[in-house]
Design a protein around this motif. Structure first.
Motif, PDB file in Angstrom:
ATOM      1  N   PRO A  72       0.832  -1.210   0.000  1.00 41.57           N
ATOM      2  CA  PRO A  72       0.000   0.000   0.000  1.00 41.57           C
ATOM      3  C   PRO A  72       0.864   1.258   0.000  1.00 41.57           C
ATOM      4  O   PRO A  72       2.033   1.223   0.398  1.00 41.57           O
ATOM      5  CB  PRO A  72      -0.802  -0.127   1.298  1.00 41.57           C
ATOM      6  N   GLU A  73       0.271   2.332  -0.476  1.00 41.85           N
ATOM      7  CA  GLU A  73       0.982   3.610  -0.486  1.00 41.85           C
ATOM      8  C   GLU A  73       1.337   4.009   0.941  1.00 41.85           C
ATOM      9  O   GLU A  73       0.543   3.846   1.859  1.00 41.85           O
ATOM     10  CB  GLU A  73       0.106   4.696  -1.112  1.00 41.85           C
ATOM     11  N   ARG A  74       2.541   4.535   1.097  1.00 37.66           N
ATOM     12  CA  ARG A  74       2.958   4.980   2.425  1.00 37.66           C
ATOM     13  C   ARG A  74       2.282   6.291   2.780  1.00 37.66           C
ATOM     14  O   ARG A  74       2.131   7.163   1.935  1.00 37.66           O
ATOM     15  CB  ARG A  74       4.470   5.177   2.462  1.00 37.66           C
ATOM     16  N   GLU A  75       1.894   6.399   4.022  1.00 42.37           N
ATOM     17  CA  GLU A  75       1.355   7.653   4.522  1.00 42.37           C
ATOM     18  C   GLU A  75       2.492   8.475   5.080  1.00 42.37           C
ATOM     19  O   GLU A  75       3.575   7.963   5.358  1.00 42.37           O
ATOM     20  CB  GLU A  75       0.323   7.375   5.618  1.00 42.37           C
ATOM     21  N   SER A  76       2.253   9.751   5.267  1.00 45.46           N
ATOM     22  CA  SER A  76       3.285  10.596   5.848  1.00 45.46           C
ATOM     23  C   SER A  76       3.439  10.237   7.326  1.00 45.46           C
ATOM     24  O   SER A  76       2.483   9.872   7.997  1.00 45.46           O
ATOM     25  CB  SER A  76       2.929  12.070   5.696  1.00 45.46           C
ATOM     26  N   ALA A  77       4.641  10.333   7.812  1.00 46.34           N
ATOM     27  CA  ALA A  77       4.918   9.983   9.207  1.00 46.34           C
ATOM     28  C   ALA A  77       4.328  11.038  10.138  1.00 46.34           C
ATOM     29  O   ALA A  77       4.410  12.233   9.876  1.00 46.34           O
ATOM     30  CB  ALA A  77       6.419   9.877   9.426  1.00 46.34           C
ATOM     31  N   ASP A  78       3.710  10.591  11.212  1.00 48.07           N
ATOM     32  CA  ASP A  78       3.140  11.486  12.212  1.00 48.07           C
ATOM     33  C   ASP A  78       4.033  11.451  13.443  1.00 48.07           C
ATOM     34  O   ASP A  78       4.022  10.473  14.193  1.00 48.07           O
ATOM     35  CB  ASP A  78       1.724  11.039  12.552  1.00 48.07           C
ATOM     36  N   PRO A  79       4.818  12.505  13.667  1.00 44.89           N
ATOM     37  CA  PRO A  79       5.738  12.477  14.814  1.00 44.89           C
ATOM     38  C   PRO A  79       5.017  12.396  16.156  1.00 44.89           C
ATOM     39  O   PRO A  79       5.545  11.844  17.108  1.00 44.89           O
ATOM     40  CB  PRO A  79       6.530  13.779  14.689  1.00 44.89           C
ATOM     41  N   LEU A 123       5.987   9.740  19.012  1.00 43.30           N
ATOM     42  CA  LEU A 123       6.371  10.223  20.345  1.00 43.30           C
ATOM     43  C   LEU A 123       5.459   9.653  21.439  1.00 43.30           C
ATOM     44  O   LEU A 123       5.927   9.362  22.538  1.00 43.30           O
ATOM     45  CB  LEU A 123       6.359  11.747  20.381  1.00 43.30           C
ATOM     46  N   LEU A 124       4.174   9.489  21.136  1.00 40.11           N
ATOM     47  CA  LEU A 124       3.271   8.887  22.119  1.00 40.11           C
ATOM     48  C   LEU A 124       3.663   7.436  22.427  1.00 40.11           C
ATOM     49  O   LEU A 124       3.687   7.025  23.588  1.00 40.11           O
ATOM     50  CB  LEU A 124       1.828   8.941  21.623  1.00 40.11           C
ATOM     51  N   ILE A 125       3.971   6.679  21.388  1.00 45.56           N
ATOM     52  CA  ILE A 125       4.360   5.278  21.615  1.00 45.56           C
ATOM     53  C   ILE A 125       5.695   5.206  22.346  1.00 45.56           C
ATOM     54  O   ILE A 125       5.852   4.426  23.291  1.00 45.56           O
ATOM     55  CB  ILE A 125       4.396   4.515  20.283  1.00 45.56           C
ATOM     56  N   LEU A 126       6.661   6.023  21.938  1.00 42.85           N
ATOM     57  CA  LEU A 126       7.955   6.034  22.633  1.00 42.85           C
ATOM     58  C   LEU A 126       7.805   6.496  24.080  1.00 42.85           C
ATOM     59  O   LEU A 126       8.451   5.954  24.980  1.00 42.85           O
ATOM     60  CB  LEU A 126       8.949   6.920  21.887  1.00 42.85           C
ATOM     61  N   GLY A 127       6.930   7.471  24.307  1.00 40.81           N
ATOM     62  CA  GLY A 127       6.666   7.922  25.676  1.00 40.81           C
ATOM     63  C   GLY A 127       6.036   6.823  26.515  1.00 40.81           C
ATOM     64  O   GLY A 127       6.375   6.653  27.687  1.00 40.81           O
ATOM     65  N   GLY A 128       5.106   6.074  25.910  1.00 43.84           N
ATOM     66  CA  GLY A 128       4.494   4.947  26.623  1.00 43.84           C
ATOM     67  C   GLY A 128       5.506   3.874  26.965  1.00 43.84           C
ATOM     68  O   GLY A 128       5.491   3.318  28.069  1.00 43.84           O
ATOM     69  N   LEU A 129       6.407   3.579  26.025  1.00 41.41           N
ATOM     70  CA  LEU A 129       7.456   2.586  26.298  1.00 41.41           C
ATOM     71  C   LEU A 129       8.414   3.074  27.378  1.00 41.41           C
ATOM     72  O   LEU A 129       8.833   2.305  28.249  1.00 41.41           O
ATOM     73  CB  LEU A 129       8.217   2.256  25.015  1.00 41.41           C
ATOM     74  N   ALA A 130       8.770   4.373  27.333  1.00 43.77           N
ATOM     75  CA  ALA A 130       9.654   4.941  28.357  1.00 43.77           C
ATOM     76  C   ALA A 130       8.978   4.888  29.728  1.00 43.77           C
ATOM     77  O   ALA A 130       9.619   4.568  30.739  1.00 43.77           O
ATOM     78  CB  ALA A 130      10.029   6.380  27.992  1.00 43.77           C
ATOM     79  N   THR A 186       1.468  -1.238  32.215  1.00 47.40           N
ATOM     80  CA  THR A 186       0.712  -1.754  31.072  1.00 47.40           C
ATOM     81  C   THR A 186      -0.443  -0.834  30.717  1.00 47.40           C
ATOM     82  O   THR A 186      -0.722  -0.588  29.538  1.00 47.40           O
ATOM     83  CB  THR A 186       0.193  -3.168  31.373  1.00 47.40           C
ATOM     84  N   ALA A 187      -1.117  -0.307  31.715  1.00 44.72           N
ATOM     85  CA  ALA A 187      -2.245   0.596  31.478  1.00 44.72           C
ATOM     86  C   ALA A 187      -1.783   1.857  30.752  1.00 44.72           C
ATOM     87  O   ALA A 187      -2.432   2.306  29.804  1.00 44.72           O
ATOM     88  CB  ALA A 187      -2.915   0.952  32.802  1.00 44.72           C
ATOM     89  N   ILE A 188      -0.682   2.418  31.179  1.00 46.11           N
ATOM     90  CA  ILE A 188      -0.171   3.633  30.532  1.00 46.11           C
ATOM     91  C   ILE A 188       0.275   3.329  29.108  1.00 46.11           C
ATOM     92  O   ILE A 188      -0.006   4.100  28.177  1.00 46.11           O
ATOM     93  CB  ILE A 188       0.961   4.256  31.380  1.00 46.11           C
ATOM     94  N   LEU A 189       0.962   2.227  28.899  1.00 48.28           N
ATOM     95  CA  LEU A 189       1.376   1.859  27.542  1.00 48.28           C
ATOM     96  C   LEU A 189       0.162   1.648  26.643  1.00 48.28           C
ATOM     97  O   LEU A 189       0.140   2.098  25.497  1.00 48.28           O
ATOM     98  CB  LEU A 189       2.245   0.600  27.560  1.00 48.28           C
ATOM     99  N   PHE A 190      -0.880   0.987  27.145  1.00 47.37           N
ATOM    100  CA  PHE A 190      -2.088   0.760  26.357  1.00 47.37           C
ATOM    101  C   PHE A 190      -2.744   2.085  25.982  1.00 47.37           C
ATOM    102  O   PHE A 190      -3.135   2.297  24.829  1.00 47.37           O
ATOM    103  CB  PHE A 190      -3.072  -0.121  27.141  1.00 47.37           C
ATOM    104  N   ALA A 191      -2.859   3.000  26.943  1.00 49.61           N
ATOM    105  CA  ALA A 191      -3.523   4.282  26.691  1.00 49.61           C
ATOM    106  C   ALA A 191      -2.728   5.149  25.716  1.00 49.61           C
ATOM    107  O   ALA A 191      -3.323   5.778  24.828  1.00 49.61           O
ATOM    108  CB  ALA A 191      -3.739   5.013  28.008  1.00 49.61           C
ATOM    109  N   THR A 192      -1.411   5.192  25.845  1.00 48.28           N
ATOM    110  CA  THR A 192      -0.617   6.018  24.930  1.00 48.28           C
ATOM    111  C   THR A 192      -0.600   5.429  23.521  1.00 48.28           C
ATOM    112  O   THR A 192      -0.641   6.166  22.541  1.00 48.28           O
ATOM    113  CB  THR A 192       0.818   6.207  25.440  1.00 48.28           C
TER     114      THR A 192
END
Length: 157
Positions: free
Chosen positions: A72-79, A83-90, A106-112
């Motif tokens: 599929p065509e690539r979409e533009s990256a959404d920083p 950042l939300l996923i990296l923040g959740g992992l951190a 786990t709750a914070i990672l799921f929500a982010t």
């Protein structure tokens, strides 16, 4: 007309296929170097081998789709999403490292992660994450007798 039907292959598809294949190779190599054996039936090496085979199949499928130009065509990256996923992992790593426990992390990672995918119900997702965290903790701790990082909520259970 032939040029309209013909899609060009995406170079990122080749990179993704190569990375998946490398990951499958690393998992397979690591599992085959285990010195564990089972007296009967399937031993502890089986699951990593199955995971490696599935990842290798994904790599081959990705490569075939790339060669055919069917990705599929690539979409533009959404920083913001990244950042939300990296923040959740951190937050997950920090909470587990500082004794916050598995359930809250786990709750914070799921929500982010949910917010990164565009959902705008952070408190609801946090509650869902708490429920899933409790369910997973009870499954691992009580049913499988495998310990997970304990925090204040885990000590109550």
């Amino acid at each position: 007309m032939q040029t309209q039907d013909r899609r060009r292959s995406d170079p990122a598809g080749y990179v993704i296929a190569a990375m998946l294949l490398a990951l499958a190779g690393i998992i397979f190599w690591d599992a085959s170097s285990l010195q564990l054996s089972s007296a009967y039936g399937v031993g502890p090496k089986a699951m990593p081998m199955v995971v490696a085979a599935i990842i290798a199949a994904l790599a081959i499928g990705n490569l075939v789709m790339t060669l055919r130009g069917e990705l599929p065509e690539r979409e533009s990256a959404d920083p913001k999403a990244i950042l939300l996923i990296l923040g959740g992992l951190a937050a997950l790593i920090a909470l587990i490292g500082l004794g916050g426990g598995f359930i809250i992390a786990t709750a914070i990672l799921f929500a982010t992660t949910s917010a990164a995918f565009g959902r705008n119900a952070f408190l609801v997702d946090l509650a869902i994450g708490l429920g899933l965290g409790v369910l997973l903790f009870l499954l691992f701790d009580k049913l499988l007798t495998l310990s997970l990082p304990a925090g204040p909520l885990e000590r109550l259970l």
